[in-house]
Structures are given as structure tokens and as C-alpha cells.
Design an enzyme around this catalytic site. Structure first.
Site, PDB file in Angstrom:
ATOM      1  N   ARG A  85       0.870  -1.167   0.000  1.00  0.00           N
ATOM      2  CA  ARG A  85       0.000   0.000   0.000  1.00  0.00           C
ATOM      3  C   ARG A  85       0.910   1.221   0.000  1.00  0.00           C
ATOM      4  O   ARG A  85       2.023   1.181   0.532  1.00  0.00           O
ATOM      5  CB  ARG A  85      -0.870   0.029   1.255  1.00  0.00           C
ATOM      6  CG  ARG A  85      -1.869  -1.105   1.352  1.00  0.00           C
ATOM      7  CD  ARG A  85      -2.623  -1.033   2.695  1.00  0.00           C
ATOM      8  NE  ARG A  85      -3.588  -2.110   2.794  1.00  0.00           N
ATOM      9  CZ  ARG A  85      -3.362  -3.261   3.426  1.00  0.00           C
ATOM     10  NH1 ARG A  85      -2.207  -3.487   4.013  1.00  0.00           N
ATOM     11  NH2 ARG A  85      -4.303  -4.190   3.460  1.00  0.00           N
ATOM     12  N   HIS A 132      -1.897   2.394  -6.278  1.00  0.00           N
ATOM     13  CA  HIS A 132      -2.890   1.328  -6.127  1.00  0.00           C
ATOM     14  C   HIS A 132      -3.002   0.472  -7.396  1.00  0.00           C
ATOM     15  O   HIS A 132      -3.214  -0.738  -7.319  1.00  0.00           O
ATOM     16  CB  HIS A 132      -4.252   1.901  -5.732  1.00  0.00           C
ATOM     17  CG  HIS A 132      -5.127   0.889  -5.084  1.00  0.00           C
ATOM     18  ND1 HIS A 132      -4.866   0.384  -3.825  1.00  0.00           N
ATOM     19  CD2 HIS A 132      -6.237   0.257  -5.529  1.00  0.00           C
ATOM     20  CE1 HIS A 132      -5.787  -0.521  -3.531  1.00  0.00           C
ATOM     21  NE2 HIS A 132      -6.638  -0.614  -4.538  1.00  0.00           N
ATOM     22  N   HIS A 182      -4.434  -8.598   3.233  1.00  0.00           N
ATOM     23  CA  HIS A 182      -5.891  -8.546   3.386  1.00  0.00           C
ATOM     24  C   HIS A 182      -6.301  -9.403   4.572  1.00  0.00           C
ATOM     25  O   HIS A 182      -5.895 -10.556   4.684  1.00  0.00           O
ATOM     26  CB  HIS A 182      -6.591  -9.063   2.128  1.00  0.00           C
ATOM     27  CG  HIS A 182      -6.515  -8.134   0.963  1.00  0.00           C
ATOM     28  ND1 HIS A 182      -6.716  -8.555  -0.322  1.00  0.00           N
ATOM     29  CD2 HIS A 182      -6.255  -6.799   0.879  1.00  0.00           C
ATOM     30  CE1 HIS A 182      -6.601  -7.528  -1.146  1.00  0.00           C
ATOM     31  NE2 HIS A 182      -6.321  -6.445  -0.438  1.00  0.00           N
ATOM     32  N   TYR A 213      -9.948 -10.463  -7.525  1.00  0.00           N
ATOM     33  CA  TYR A 213      -9.021 -10.928  -8.553  1.00  0.00           C
ATOM     34  C   TYR A 213      -9.405 -12.300  -9.121  1.00  0.00           C
ATOM     35  O   TYR A 213      -8.696 -12.836  -9.953  1.00  0.00           O
ATOM     36  CB  TYR A 213      -7.600 -11.015  -7.982  1.00  0.00           C
ATOM     37  CG  TYR A 213      -7.109  -9.694  -7.463  1.00  0.00           C
ATOM     38  CD1 TYR A 213      -6.726  -8.679  -8.336  1.00  0.00           C
ATOM     39  CD2 TYR A 213      -7.043  -9.446  -6.102  1.00  0.00           C
ATOM     40  CE1 TYR A 213      -6.288  -7.459  -7.860  1.00  0.00           C
ATOM     41  CE2 TYR A 213      -6.608  -8.221  -5.615  1.00  0.00           C
ATOM     42  CZ  TYR A 213      -6.233  -7.241  -6.507  1.00  0.00           C
ATOM     43  OH  TYR A 213      -5.802  -6.033  -6.035  1.00  0.00           O
TER      44      TYR A 213
END
Length: 186
Positions: free
Chosen positions: A33, A129, A155, A164
Site C-alpha cells: 500500500r 494502487h 488482506h 481478482y
């Protein structure tokens, strides 16, 4: 487009070019991130094969580094402190003369915008991102399982990573059509 972005970053000269190259390498090679990237500690420069990342909620994860990211880190590390205020060592991998002491999220975005223009890519298509998404998508496309990608991205819940799955669906279909004895052969 990722290749074009990396090529454009690697073509940059001087200490700013080495910093930019490392930023792009790390974003794409690790799926960090932007907040994780800009707050990497200076000790990350000593990483041999992986980074320890403290993500949301202080949750720790290990993210492997490829040889190109390690090489970019080594090239940049020698002049890291030239970006900081004062005489001493900065506690940050990406120090800055700014208020926070480290490069800002906004500045990284600006740098990527400039790089996109140089690489001939629409500015709207490039962001930290987007590079995180490219990292995850390319891992899945090349055979990584969803749980591994979940771990790398930090996550908490697998459902967050499931955005995804369209990549997995395409790959699974291709695997069946190519490898199953009853699949239609051309």
C-alpha cells in the site's frame, strides 16, 4: 505498461532516478500500500530477500523481494540520507525535507504521473494502487493461489482478495482446456 513504466524509471539518472526506480520496483514487486511504502523504515534497505511490513492494524507480514528490487535498493541506499533534513541518519527509507520526515503519498503520486507521461502511458492509468493491483493480478495469472496473494497484500479477509478471481477463472478454464483428456482439442 508496467514494463514501460519500469523502463522509464530505470532510464532516470542521478539520486532522484535511483529513488524513483526503487519506488516503482517496490510498489510492483511487493504490492505494498502507498502508506506502507512511504513509512518503510531505513532498516528495510538492508533486506536481503524479503521485507517485513506492518500493515493495517499493525499486522505483520513478510513480502519477498526479487533480485531487481534488491538491486534497486542497493543502488539507492548509498544516497538515501541526501533526501533528509539535517545531518544524521533518517529513520525512513524514503526521507524527505517535509513535515513528516518521509516522502509523502502525494509526492509519490506526482512522481508516478510524471513517469507515466515519460513512458507514454495515460496518467489516469498509473497510481500506487494500480501497481498493487498489477502485482496481485500478475501473481494469480502466473499460478499463485488466492490465499498466498491474500497474505502478500495483507488482506484480513479472503473476500477482499476475491476481486481478482476473474483471473483465476480464466486460468482454470485454460488449464482444463489444455490439459484434460476430454477437453475439446483443435
Amino acid at each position: 505498461e508496467v514494463d514501460a513504466l519500469l523502463t522509464a524509471a530505470r532510464s532516470q539518472r542521478g539520486r532522484h532516478g535511483r529513488r524513483l526506480t526503487l519506488i516503482v520496483e517496490l510498489l510492483y514487486a511487493t504490492g505494498l500500500r502507498i502508506s506502507e511504502l512511504v513509512t518503510l523504515p531505513a532498516s528495510a534497505a538492508k533486506a536481503q530477500d524479503a521485507l517485513i511490513i506492518y500493515g493495517k492494524g499493525g499486522k505483520e507480514r513478510l513480502v519477498p523481494l526479487g533480485r531487481q528490487a534488491i538491486s534497486a535498493m542497493q543502488s539507492y541506499e548509498k544516497e538515501r540520507n541526501s533526501f533528509s533534513v539535517g545531518q544524521g541518519d533518517s529513520p525512513w527509507l524514503f526521507p524527505s525535507r517535509g513535515k513528516g520526515g518521509h516522502i509523502s503519498r502525494r509526492r509519490v503520486g506526482q512522481m508516478l504521473d510524471e513517469l507515466a507521461v515519460e513512458a507514454g502511458i495515460e496518467v489516469q492509468k498509473v497510481s500506487p494502487h494500480v501497481l498493487r493491483h498489477a502485482f496481485a493480478t500478475h501473481l494469480l495469472h502466473n499460478g499463485a493461489d488466492l490465499r498466498t496473494v491474500q497474505e502478500f497484500l495483507g488482506h484480513e479477509d479472503l473476500s477482499t482478495t476475491e476481486i481478482y478471481t476473474h483471473i483465476l477463472d480464466e486460468r482454470m478454464k485454460s488449464l482444463v482446456l489444455q490439459n484434460h483428456p476430454l477437453a475439446a482439442k483443435e
